[in-house]
Scaffold this motif. Structure first.
Motif, PDB file in Angstrom:
ATOM      1  N   ASN A   1      31.089  45.144  42.087  1.00 28.15           N
ATOM      2  CA  ASN A   1      31.342  44.702  40.716  1.00 28.15           C
ATOM      3  C   ASN A   1      32.731  44.111  40.539  1.00 28.15           C
ATOM      4  O   ASN A   1      33.690  44.513  41.202  1.00 28.15           O
ATOM      5  CB  ASN A   1      31.158  45.855  39.733  1.00 28.15           C
ATOM      6  CG  ASN A   1      29.707  46.078  39.381  1.00 28.15           C
ATOM      7  OD1 ASN A   1      28.818  45.345  39.819  1.00 28.15           O
ATOM      8  ND2 ASN A   1      29.452  47.106  38.591  1.00 28.15           N
ATOM      9  N   ASP A   2      32.835  43.176  39.598  1.00 26.41           N
ATOM     10  CA  ASP A   2      34.102  42.560  39.214  1.00 26.41           C
ATOM     11  C   ASP A   2      34.933  43.605  38.463  1.00 26.41           C
ATOM     12  O   ASP A   2      34.604  43.970  37.337  1.00 26.41           O
ATOM     13  CB  ASP A   2      33.816  41.354  38.321  1.00 26.41           C
ATOM     14  CG  ASP A   2      35.070  40.692  37.789  1.00 26.41           C
ATOM     15  OD1 ASP A   2      36.199  41.089  38.172  1.00 26.41           O
ATOM     16  OD2 ASP A   2      34.928  39.755  36.977  1.00 26.41           O
ATOM     17  N   VAL A   3      35.992  44.080  39.101  1.00 26.85           N
ATOM     18  CA  VAL A   3      36.781  45.157  38.492  1.00 26.85           C
ATOM     19  C   VAL A   3      37.749  44.655  37.425  1.00 26.85           C
ATOM     20  O   VAL A   3      38.276  45.455  36.661  1.00 26.85           O
ATOM     21  CB  VAL A   3      37.531  46.003  39.554  1.00 26.85           C
ATOM     22  CG1 VAL A   3      36.541  46.660  40.499  1.00 26.85           C
ATOM     23  CG2 VAL A   3      38.558  45.202  40.297  1.00 26.85           C
TER      24      VAL A   3
ATOM     25  N   SER B   1      36.893  50.300  39.537  1.00 27.28           N
ATOM     26  CA  SER B   1      38.034  50.023  40.426  1.00 27.28           C
ATOM     27  C   SER B   1      37.986  50.907  41.669  1.00 27.28           C
ATOM     28  O   SER B   1      37.386  51.984  41.658  1.00 27.28           O
ATOM     29  CB  SER B   1      39.346  50.268  39.686  1.00 27.28           C
ATOM     30  OG  SER B   1      39.534  51.665  39.500  1.00 27.28           O
ATOM     31  N   PRO B   2      38.617  50.468  42.751  1.00 28.77           N
ATOM     32  CA  PRO B   2      38.642  51.279  43.977  1.00 28.77           C
ATOM     33  C   PRO B   2      39.193  52.694  43.761  1.00 28.77           C
ATOM     34  O   PRO B   2      38.689  53.647  44.354  1.00 28.77           O
ATOM     35  CB  PRO B   2      39.529  50.470  44.926  1.00 28.77           C
ATOM     36  CG  PRO B   2      39.379  49.064  44.467  1.00 28.77           C
ATOM     37  CD  PRO B   2      39.239  49.152  42.966  1.00 28.77           C
ATOM     38  N   GLU B   3      40.188  52.827  42.905  1.00 28.71           N
ATOM     39  CA  GLU B   3      40.743  54.158  42.645  1.00 28.71           C
ATOM     40  C   GLU B   3      39.698  55.076  42.014  1.00 28.71           C
ATOM     41  O   GLU B   3      39.598  56.260  42.361  1.00 28.71           O
ATOM     42  CB  GLU B   3      41.984  54.063  41.723  1.00 28.71           C
ATOM     43  CG  GLU B   3      43.128  53.272  42.294  1.00 28.71           C
ATOM     44  CD  GLU B   3      42.953  51.754  42.217  1.00 28.71           C
ATOM     45  OE1 GLU B   3      43.595  51.043  43.015  1.00 28.71           O
ATOM     46  OE2 GLU B   3      42.162  51.275  41.381  1.00 28.71           O
ATOM     47  N   LEU B   4      38.930  54.513  41.086  1.00 25.12           N
ATOM     48  CA  LEU B   4      37.883  55.315  40.449  1.00 25.12           C
ATOM     49  C   LEU B   4      36.676  55.494  41.352  1.00 25.12           C
ATOM     50  O   LEU B   4      35.940  56.473  41.223  1.00 25.12           O
ATOM     51  CB  LEU B   4      37.494  54.708  39.102  1.00 25.12           C
ATOM     52  CG  LEU B   4      38.626  54.738  38.054  1.00 25.12           C
ATOM     53  CD1 LEU B   4      38.196  54.062  36.762  1.00 25.12           C
ATOM     54  CD2 LEU B   4      39.087  56.161  37.796  1.00 25.12           C
ATOM     55  N   MET B   5      36.485  54.564  42.295  1.00 27.97           N
ATOM     56  CA  MET B   5      35.444  54.765  43.324  1.00 27.97           C
ATOM     57  C   MET B   5      35.772  56.005  44.151  1.00 27.97           C
ATOM     58  O   MET B   5      34.886  56.793  44.469  1.00 27.97           O
ATOM     59  CB  MET B   5      35.352  53.543  44.237  1.00 27.97           C
ATOM     60  CG  MET B   5      34.737  52.313  43.601  1.00 27.97           C
ATOM     61  SD  MET B   5      34.894  50.837  44.661  1.00 27.97           S
ATOM     62  CE  MET B   5      33.921  51.319  46.091  1.00 27.97           C
TER      63      MET B   5
END
Length: 185
Positions: free
Chosen positions: A79-81, A88-92
């Protein structure tokens, strides 16, 4: 929530390669790194999709049941963060930790990997045999948020069992339905 179906790309398609960063370990993984001895399941998910939230517990059960039997597992978020910062990668990393992922959760920043796989929605499942040929693409099972059908993973589990026991995977496959991948503009 927009209901989008899988593209249902041709069975027999070779697995596209990738080189993506794992949001858990910060290591980079390729398809070969994630490949299982008997087959490989690649699935596209994201952190915020209600369809993913509906099935995540069953996805974890499938992963835990089959990783030990030689099926490689990898999750990818494309997805387009910028438009969807909740992915976002941090929330991933947080999402993977909260859900006890024992497999890589890769970030496809350019969205090139999703396009190479023909991914259209979250969740979207792609099962490859030990020759890296697509044998299943489609739904986990018939359960959807609010339809009252209990989760079982029956469609995906049936395909994985066929790979494990050298049976022909049923070619009559239903598309996955979920939120569309949030493409960059």
């Amino acid at each position: 929530m927009a209901r989008t179906e899988s593209n249902m790309i041709s069975l027999g398609t070779s697995a596209p390669n990738f080189h993506l960063k794992d949001t858990n370990s910060n290591d980079f993984f390729t398809f070969s790194d994630c490949k299982g001895e008997k087959g490989t399941l690649v699935f596209f998910i994201c952190n915020h999709c209600p369809f993913v939230h509906h099935v995540i517990d069953e996805i974890i059960l499938v992963a835990n049941d089959y990783r030990v039997q030689g099926i490689g597992m990898v999750a990818i978020s494309s997805n387009d963060v910028e438009q969807y910062p909740q992915d976002s990668p941090e929330l991933m990393t947080e999402f993977a930790f909260e859900n006890k992922f024992e497999f890589p959760y890769l970030y496809d920043e350019t969205q090139e990997v999703a396009k190479a796989f023909g991914a259209a929605c979250t969740p979207d499942f792609f099962l490859f045999d030990n020759q890296d040929k697509l044998v299943y693409r489609g739904q986990l099972d018939d359960s959807r948020p609010g339809n009252g059908i209990p989760l079982s993973g029956s469609d995906l589990r049936g395909a994985i069992d066929s790979v494990l026991y050298n049976r022909v995977v049923n070619p009559n496959q239903k598309p996955s339905i979920g939120c569309n991948i949030k493409w960059k503009k």
